[in-house]
Design a protein around this motif. Sequence first.
Motif, mmCIF file in Angstrom:
data_model
loop_
_atom_site.group_PDB
_atom_site.id
_atom_site.type_symbol
_atom_site.label_atom_id
_atom_site.label_comp_id
_atom_site.label_asym_id
_atom_site.label_seq_id
_atom_site.Cartn_x
_atom_site.Cartn_y
_atom_site.Cartn_z
ATOM 1 N N VAL A 151 -1.825 2.939 -7.744
ATOM 2 C CA VAL A 151 -2.656 1.893 -8.350
ATOM 3 C C VAL A 151 -3.954 2.425 -8.947
ATOM 4 C CG1 VAL A 151 -1.669 -0.020 -7.061
ATOM 5 C CG2 VAL A 151 -3.596 1.234 -6.102
ATOM 6 N N ASP A 152 -4.525 3.459 -8.385
ATOM 7 C CA ASP A 152 -5.771 4.001 -8.947
ATOM 8 C C ASP A 152 -5.541 4.640 -10.314
ATOM 9 O OD1 ASP A 152 -7.158 3.166 -6.734
ATOM 10 O OD2 ASP A 152 -7.089 5.105 -5.732
ATOM 11 N N ALA A 153 -4.307 5.034 -10.595
ATOM 12 C CA ALA A 153 -4.002 5.692 -11.865
ATOM 13 C C ALA A 153 -3.396 4.736 -12.889
ATOM 14 C CB ALA A 153 -3.035 6.859 -11.620
ATOM 15 N N ARG A 164 0.842 -1.193 0.000
ATOM 16 C CA ARG A 164 0.000 0.000 0.000
ATOM 17 C C ARG A 164 0.879 1.246 0.000
ATOM 18 N NH1 ARG A 164 -4.405 0.499 4.570
ATOM 19 N NH2 ARG A 164 -4.596 -1.586 3.769
#
Length: 186
Positions: free
Chosen positions: A108-110, A103
Amino acid sequence: MLTTLVGVLGTSMLVRSAGDRVNVLAIARDVPVGQEITAEDLTTAALPADPALKPVPANQKASVVGRRATAALHAGELLTDGQLHGGSGLAAGQELVAVEVQRGAAPVDALASGDKVKIVTTPGKDEAVTKNTAPPEEVQAKVVKVGAPNASGAVVVQVAVASTDGSVLAARAATGRVAIVLASKG
Protein backbone atom coordinates in the motif's frame (compact mmCIF):
# COMPACT_ATOMS: atom_id res chain seq x y z
CA MET A 1 -2.89 69.29 -10.81
CA LEU A 2 -0.38 66.42 -10.80
CA THR A 3 -2.17 64.84 -7.85
CA THR A 4 -5.48 65.05 -9.68
CA LEU A 5 -3.98 63.49 -12.80
CA VAL A 6 -2.48 60.60 -10.78
CA GLY A 7 -5.83 60.09 -9.05
CA VAL A 8 -7.71 60.00 -12.37
CA LEU A 9 -5.22 57.54 -13.88
CA GLY A 10 -5.37 55.31 -10.79
CA THR A 11 -9.16 55.30 -10.81
CA SER A 12 -9.18 54.57 -14.53
CA MET A 13 -6.88 51.57 -14.02
CA LEU A 14 -9.04 50.24 -11.18
CA VAL A 15 -12.21 50.52 -13.24
CA ARG A 16 -10.54 48.85 -16.23
CA SER A 17 -9.13 45.97 -14.13
CA ALA A 18 -12.50 45.47 -12.44
CA GLY A 19 -13.82 44.73 -15.92
CA ASP A 20 -11.27 41.89 -16.37
CA ARG A 21 -13.48 39.24 -14.88
CA VAL A 22 -13.55 35.52 -15.58
CA ASN A 23 -16.50 33.18 -15.28
CA VAL A 24 -15.79 30.20 -13.02
CA LEU A 25 -17.74 27.32 -11.54
CA ALA A 26 -19.15 27.54 -8.02
CA ILE A 27 -21.20 25.12 -5.95
CA ALA A 28 -24.96 25.81 -6.05
CA ARG A 29 -25.93 23.33 -3.32
CA ASP A 30 -24.13 21.05 -0.88
CA VAL A 31 -22.60 17.92 -2.42
CA PRO A 32 -21.44 15.10 -0.11
CA VAL A 33 -18.05 13.50 -0.61
CA GLY A 34 -18.14 10.76 -3.24
CA GLN A 35 -21.37 11.93 -4.86
CA GLU A 36 -21.54 12.37 -8.60
CA ILE A 37 -21.82 16.04 -9.54
CA THR A 38 -24.86 17.08 -11.59
CA ALA A 39 -25.49 20.24 -13.60
CA GLU A 40 -27.90 21.37 -10.85
CA ASP A 41 -25.04 21.26 -8.31
CA LEU A 42 -23.15 23.96 -10.24
CA THR A 43 -23.52 27.65 -10.86
CA THR A 44 -21.22 30.31 -12.26
CA ALA A 45 -19.52 33.26 -10.63
CA ALA A 46 -17.66 36.18 -12.19
CA LEU A 47 -14.39 37.01 -10.45
CA PRO A 48 -11.49 39.32 -11.14
CA ALA A 49 -8.72 37.35 -12.84
CA ASP A 50 -6.23 36.32 -10.15
CA PRO A 51 -3.37 33.88 -10.80
CA ALA A 52 -3.40 32.88 -7.12
CA LEU A 53 -6.89 31.40 -7.51
CA LYS A 54 -7.36 28.27 -9.57
CA PRO A 55 -11.11 27.70 -9.88
CA VAL A 56 -12.51 25.60 -12.72
CA PRO A 57 -13.46 27.84 -15.68
CA ALA A 58 -17.21 27.96 -16.37
CA ASN A 59 -16.68 26.74 -19.94
CA GLN A 60 -15.54 23.36 -18.51
CA LYS A 61 -18.91 22.61 -16.90
CA ALA A 62 -19.66 19.72 -19.26
CA SER A 63 -16.41 17.98 -18.26
CA VAL A 64 -17.22 18.37 -14.54
CA VAL A 65 -20.73 16.92 -14.65
CA GLY A 66 -20.52 13.20 -13.86
CA ARG A 67 -17.28 13.44 -11.89
CA ARG A 68 -17.30 12.72 -8.16
CA ALA A 69 -16.51 15.02 -5.26
CA THR A 70 -13.32 14.08 -3.37
CA ALA A 71 -14.40 16.28 -0.45
CA ALA A 72 -17.68 17.68 0.84
CA LEU A 73 -18.63 20.66 -1.33
CA HIS A 74 -20.65 23.50 0.18
CA ALA A 75 -22.98 25.97 -1.52
CA GLY A 76 -21.17 29.18 -2.42
CA GLU A 77 -17.67 27.67 -2.69
CA LEU A 78 -15.59 28.01 -5.83
CA LEU A 79 -14.88 24.66 -7.48
CA THR A 80 -11.27 23.54 -8.02
CA ASP A 81 -9.87 20.47 -9.79
CA GLY A 82 -8.54 19.21 -6.45
CA GLN A 83 -12.12 18.75 -5.25
CA LEU A 84 -12.94 16.40 -8.09
CA HIS A 85 -12.12 12.80 -8.73
CA GLY A 86 -10.34 12.58 -12.10
CA GLY A 87 -13.51 11.67 -13.93
CA SER A 88 -15.20 8.37 -13.63
CA GLY A 89 -11.74 6.88 -13.99
CA LEU A 90 -13.28 4.26 -16.19
CA ALA A 91 -12.95 3.66 -19.89
CA ALA A 92 -15.74 2.00 -21.81
CA GLY A 93 -15.97 -1.65 -20.83
CA GLN A 94 -14.53 -1.15 -17.35
CA GLU A 95 -16.00 -1.41 -13.87
CA LEU A 96 -14.87 0.00 -10.54
CA VAL A 97 -14.39 -2.53 -7.72
CA ALA A 98 -13.43 -1.84 -4.13
CA VAL A 99 -11.02 -4.45 -2.81
CA GLU A 100 -10.24 -4.58 0.90
CA VAL A 101 -6.85 -6.13 1.49
CA GLN A 102 -5.59 -7.19 4.88
CA ARG A 103 -2.36 -5.86 6.36
CA GLY A 104 0.59 -7.27 4.43
CA ALA A 105 -1.48 -8.33 1.42
CA ALA A 106 -0.61 -5.29 -0.71
CA PRO A 107 2.31 -2.87 -1.02
CA VAL A 108 0.00 0.00 0.00
CA ASP A 109 2.83 2.47 0.62
CA ALA A 110 3.95 2.01 -2.99
CA LEU A 111 0.50 2.04 -4.65
CA ALA A 112 -0.72 5.15 -6.44
CA SER A 113 -3.56 6.05 -8.75
CA GLY A 114 -2.81 4.77 -12.25
CA ASP A 115 -0.61 1.84 -11.17
CA LYS A 116 -1.14 -1.46 -12.98
CA VAL A 117 -1.61 -4.35 -10.58
CA LYS A 118 -2.55 -8.01 -10.45
CA ILE A 119 -5.12 -9.07 -7.89
CA VAL A 120 -4.62 -12.70 -6.96
CA THR A 121 -6.72 -15.16 -5.02
CA THR A 122 -5.00 -16.31 -1.85
CA PRO A 123 -5.51 -19.62 -0.04
CA GLY A 124 -7.55 -19.86 3.14
CA LYS A 125 -5.83 -19.93 6.54
CA ASP A 126 -5.89 -23.72 6.77
CA GLU A 127 -5.10 -24.46 3.12
CA ALA A 128 -1.62 -25.78 2.41
CA VAL A 129 0.23 -24.51 -0.65
CA THR A 130 2.37 -27.11 -2.39
CA LYS A 131 4.00 -27.55 -5.79
CA ASN A 132 0.85 -29.33 -6.95
CA THR A 133 -1.44 -26.50 -5.87
CA ALA A 134 -3.06 -24.76 -8.83
CA PRO A 135 -1.63 -21.29 -9.48
CA PRO A 136 -3.69 -18.46 -8.03
CA GLU A 137 -6.29 -16.86 -10.24
CA GLU A 138 -5.35 -13.35 -11.34
CA VAL A 139 -7.28 -10.29 -12.42
CA GLN A 140 -5.49 -7.41 -14.15
CA ALA A 141 -6.48 -4.03 -12.75
CA LYS A 142 -5.57 -0.35 -12.60
CA VAL A 143 -5.51 1.46 -9.24
CA VAL A 144 -7.99 4.34 -9.06
CA LYS A 145 -7.70 5.24 -5.37
CA VAL A 146 -5.97 3.90 -2.26
CA GLY A 147 -7.72 4.43 1.06
CA ALA A 148 -6.20 4.90 4.49
CA PRO A 149 -5.63 1.84 6.70
CA ASN A 150 -8.39 1.09 9.20
CA ALA A 151 -7.77 0.16 12.86
CA SER A 152 -6.79 -3.41 11.93
CA GLY A 153 -4.48 -2.30 9.11
CA ALA A 154 -6.78 -3.33 6.26
CA VAL A 155 -6.90 -0.96 3.28
CA VAL A 156 -9.55 -0.46 0.63
CA VAL A 157 -8.10 -0.10 -2.86
CA GLN A 158 -10.46 0.96 -5.65
CA VAL A 159 -9.50 -0.59 -8.96
CA ALA A 160 -10.74 -0.43 -12.54
CA VAL A 161 -11.10 -3.81 -14.21
CA ALA A 162 -12.55 -5.16 -17.43
CA SER A 163 -16.31 -5.48 -17.10
CA THR A 164 -15.91 -9.23 -17.66
CA ASP A 165 -13.85 -9.40 -14.43
CA GLY A 166 -15.85 -7.01 -12.22
CA SER A 167 -18.31 -9.50 -10.71
CA VAL A 168 -15.67 -12.20 -10.27
CA LEU A 169 -13.31 -9.82 -8.49
CA ALA A 170 -16.07 -8.41 -6.29
CA ALA A 171 -17.01 -11.94 -5.21
CA ARG A 172 -13.37 -12.83 -4.46
CA ALA A 173 -12.82 -9.58 -2.58
CA ALA A 174 -15.88 -10.28 -0.44
CA THR A 175 -14.17 -13.42 0.89
CA GLY A 176 -11.15 -11.37 2.01
CA ARG A 177 -8.88 -13.83 0.25
CA VAL A 178 -7.08 -11.54 -2.17
CA ALA A 179 -3.67 -9.91 -2.45
CA ILE A 180 -2.44 -7.13 -4.72
CA VAL A 181 0.78 -7.40 -6.69
CA LEU A 182 2.26 -4.19 -8.10
CA ALA A 183 3.66 -4.41 -11.62
CA SER A 184 6.96 -2.70 -12.38
CA LYS A 185 6.65 1.06 -12.71
CA GLY A 186 9.71 1.20 -14.95
